[in-house]
Scaffold this active site. Structure first.
Site, short mmCIF file in Angstrom:
data_model
loop_
_atom_site.label_atom_id
_atom_site.label_comp_id
_atom_site.label_asym_id
_atom_site.label_seq_id
_atom_site.Cartn_x
_atom_site.Cartn_y
_atom_site.Cartn_z
N ASP A 91 0.86 -1.19 0.00
CA ASP A 91 0.00 0.00 0.00
C ASP A 91 0.89 1.24 0.00
O ASP A 91 1.41 1.62 1.04
CB ASP A 91 -0.90 -0.03 1.23
CG ASP A 91 -1.73 1.23 1.41
OD1 ASP A 91 -1.89 1.98 0.43
OD2 ASP A 91 -2.21 1.46 2.53
N GLU A 125 -0.36 10.42 -0.09
CA GLU A 125 -1.79 10.10 -0.04
C GLU A 125 -2.25 9.90 1.40
O GLU A 125 -3.35 10.31 1.78
CB GLU A 125 -2.06 8.84 -0.88
CG GLU A 125 -3.52 8.43 -0.94
CD GLU A 125 -3.86 7.29 0.01
OE1 GLU A 125 -5.02 6.88 0.05
OE2 GLU A 125 -2.95 6.83 0.73
N GLU A 126 -1.39 9.28 2.22
CA GLU A 126 -1.77 8.93 3.58
C GLU A 126 -1.97 10.15 4.48
O GLU A 126 -2.62 10.05 5.52
CB GLU A 126 -0.72 8.01 4.20
CG GLU A 126 -0.59 6.65 3.54
CD GLU A 126 -1.75 5.72 3.84
OE1 GLU A 126 -2.62 6.10 4.65
OE2 GLU A 126 -1.78 4.62 3.27
N ASP A 148 -5.63 1.73 -6.11
CA ASP A 148 -5.11 1.68 -4.74
C ASP A 148 -5.47 0.30 -4.19
O ASP A 148 -6.08 -0.52 -4.89
CB ASP A 148 -5.74 2.79 -3.90
CG ASP A 148 -4.86 3.19 -2.70
OD1 ASP A 148 -4.13 2.32 -2.19
OD2 ASP A 148 -4.93 4.36 -2.29
N HIS A 235 -1.09 -1.84 6.31
CA HIS A 235 -0.26 -1.01 7.18
C HIS A 235 0.59 -1.85 8.15
O HIS A 235 0.97 -1.38 9.22
CB HIS A 235 -1.10 0.01 7.96
CG HIS A 235 -1.73 1.04 7.08
ND1 HIS A 235 -2.58 2.01 7.56
CD2 HIS A 235 -1.64 1.26 5.74
CE1 HIS A 235 -2.99 2.77 6.56
NE2 HIS A 235 -2.42 2.33 5.45
#
Length: 270
Positions: A91, A125-126, A148, A235
């Site tokens: 990710d 993006e996060e 994504d 994550h």
């Protein structure tokens, strides 16, 4: 993104000014942790620390480590049974890989597109979709196809009544939601059906949590669609993907780009 709860006991690399420095996220043994009988201490940003073997500030500085030095986990890529891959930061490194594969296929197959194509791997993006926000303003796209990861909801500790039913190995996931253009989404679904590419469907009630939200509302608005790949254990350092999903997501984006034309009608009023 990184889940702080997985940090204790992990090996890392500190990227110092003089080169990489090996370190670990330390965590006291269960026998010695300060706690109460009622509550075991949990890993939090406030109590995490790195140990690289240095005994004082000078030794830290001699290694080239300073405030702001970037830290990455040492865990790498591996393969599991039944065509599963594991690794850190799939990710969304997998998104960067897949769009690069689409570009490679277009070049190798000598495809001539009747429009300009920008292949963008956006940063940050996060923490607020910052990269997508900047590039959307700069290139002012007419259509945006975003890829994504999304959650495989068929592992323990996930409530499918809340998160929906999405599985690795069953194809890319297409999202319905406020930021997703319905006619463009239907266009992609039609492409998938014609090319016999399996897809899964999910809904989002507000934001998609992806760069789709930046592109959709940029400038005067941009028809946007989200093509996601199912992922387990997001994550963490053992994020998991299925090989067939990677291949099918690449195929779906590739076929969609080839099918689009400047005359593709995305208007809701005609």
């Amino acid at each position: 993104g990184v889940d702080h709860q997985i940090a204790p006991g992990q090996r890392v690399i500190i990227h110092g000014k003089k080169g990489p420095v090996k370190a670990v996220f330390g965590w006291p043994a269960i026998h010695t942790r300060i706690n109460t009988p009622e509550k075991e201490p949990a890993a939090k940003v406030e109590n995490l620390f790195l140990d690289c073997g240095a005994r004082n500030k000078k030794e830290i500085e001699d290694l080239g480590v300073k405030v702001g030095s970037v830290v990455t986990y040492r865990d790498g890529f591996d393969e599991l049974a039944y065509d599963y891959y594991i690794g850190r930061a799939f990710d969304n490194r997998i998104g960067g890989f897949m769009i690069a594969e689409v570009a490679r296929l277009l070049k190798e197959e000598k495809k001539k597109l009747p429009f300009g194509l920008y292949v963008v791997n956006a940063v940050q993006e996060e923490i607020g979709l910052r990269g997508a926000e900047m590039i959307a303003r700069r290139i002012k796209p007419n259509v945006a196809i975003i890829t994504d990861v999304t959650h495989d909801t068929n592992t323990p500790m996930i409530n499918k009544m809340i998160e929906g039913d999405t599985s690795c190995g069953k194809g890319p996931s297409l999202s319905y939601g406020p930021a997703v253009h319905n006619k463009l989404l239907q266009f992609v679904e039609d492409v998938a059906e014609k090319a016999e590419i399996p897809v899964q469907l999910r809904t989002v009630s507000r934001s998609t949590g992806t760069d789709t939200d930046s592109f959709a509302y940029a400038n005067d608005g941009c028809p946007s669609v989200l093509i996601s790949i199912p992922l387990r254990y997001m994550h963490t350092t053992v994020e998991m993907l299925h090989r067939s999903d990677i291949e099918n997501t690449i195929r779906l984006m590739y076929e969609t780009v080839l099918t689009l034309t400047p005359k593709t009608n995305l208007s809701y009023f005609s």
